[in-house]
Structure formats: structure tokens, C-alpha cells
Design a protein around this motif. Structure first.
Motif: not given
Length: 166
Positions: A30-37, A131-142
Motif C-alpha cells: 500500500a505504501a508503494q502504491a501511494l508513493d507511486h500515485e 522525494r522518492p523514498r530511499p531503498a531499504a538498506v540491508h547490512s551484514a549485521w541484519e
């Protein structure tokens, strides 16, 4: 009949759990759909504002004139430095002439320049920014521990750290 009722009950519990989890973690779809709109609305607005809508030569000329003041001020200031170095006597005479300009005229010039740049700044502050939402960053710790590989085997510090964790 009892089995069908229990399946419906399980489905209802699932829907309630989903609704409860969306209170704490928003639904990404839903958040991605709202961002797209929102992005689409911003692009539509830009297209309506800057698209080729049969504007004439006068409109293009005024747009070009509106882009001139800042570059002219910057290049004019650099030109004054060049003029001062190339003809110091003429530059000094012009600067003495500026001393005869009355104060109210300087105030008027300051007000015009301030209002021009202030209005421009307010224009950019007041317009909504999408502003576009930054992509989620997954580190080695997560991600958790990495699997043992042959290239890690020759690292004694890494081997000690892995053995101490488990």
C-alpha cells in the motif's frame, strides 16, 4: 458445519492479525502504491506546467529573460574585477561616481534585488516536494551470520569471532 465455521474463524483471526500488524508495520504494498500515485501526480503537474502546450515566441522570450538576472549579476561582478585590473584609472573614476548616488536610490536597488531573490526563494520553499523514498538498506549485521566459506577460513580473527558467537 463445524469445520466450515472453524475455517471461517481462522480466516477472521488472520484478517484481525493482519490489521493489528499494520498498526505497527505499514503495509509495504500500500505504501508503494501511494508513493507511486504521488510520483505520478508530481510528474503530471510538471508535464502540465512545462509541457509543450502551444506556447508562443513571447512566452519563450519571457522565460529566457527570467533566467538572466543571476548569471548576469555573477558575470558582471567578475567583469568588474577584470575592468579594475585592466583600466584602474577608469574604474576608480566610475567608483567615485557611485559615491554620488543618493542613499534612497541604493535602498530602492536593494529592495528590488531582495524582493526578486526573496520571491524566487519563497517560490521554491512553498511548492510541495515529492522525494522518492530511499531503498531499504540491508547490512551484514541484519542478515545474520554468513556461511563459512573457503576464503574466510584463512582469517583467524573472523574464525575466533564466529566460534565465540556460537
Amino acid at each position: 458445519m463445524g469445520l466450515t465455521g472453524s475455517i471461517k474463524g481462522v480466516a477472521e483471526i488472520g484478517r484481525l492479525a493482519q490489521g493489528l500488524t499494520e498498526v505497527f508495520v505499514p503495509n509495504r504494498t500500500a505504501a508503494q502504491a501511494l508513493d507511486h500515485e504521488a510520483q505520478r501526480a508530481a510528474l503530471d503537474q510538471l508535464e502540465a506546467e512545462f509541457g509543450r502546450s502551444g506556447r508562443g515566441g513571447f512566452d519563450h522570450a519571457v522565460d529566457g529573460l527570467n533566467r538572466l538576472p543571476r548569471p548576469l549579476l555573477a558575470l558582471g561582478t567578475l567583469g568588474l574585477f577584470v575592468y579594475a585590473m585592466s583600466a584602474p584609472v577608469g574604474f576608480a573614476a566610475r567608483m567615485q561616481g557611485l559615491a554620488y548616488v543618493p542613499d534612497p536610490l541604493w535602498w530602492l536597488l536593494g529592495a528590488i534585488v531582495s524582493f526578486y531573490f526573496g520571491a524566487r526563494e519563497m517560490h521554491y520553499l512553498r511548492r510541495p516536494s515529492v522525494r522518492p523514498r530511499p531503498a531499504a538498506v540491508h547490512s551484514a549485521w541484519e542478515a545474520g551470520p554468513a556461511p563459512e566459506t573457503g576464503e574466510d577460513a584463512d582469517n583467524p580473527a573472523l574464525a575466533e569471532w564466529r566460534s565465540g558467537r556460537s
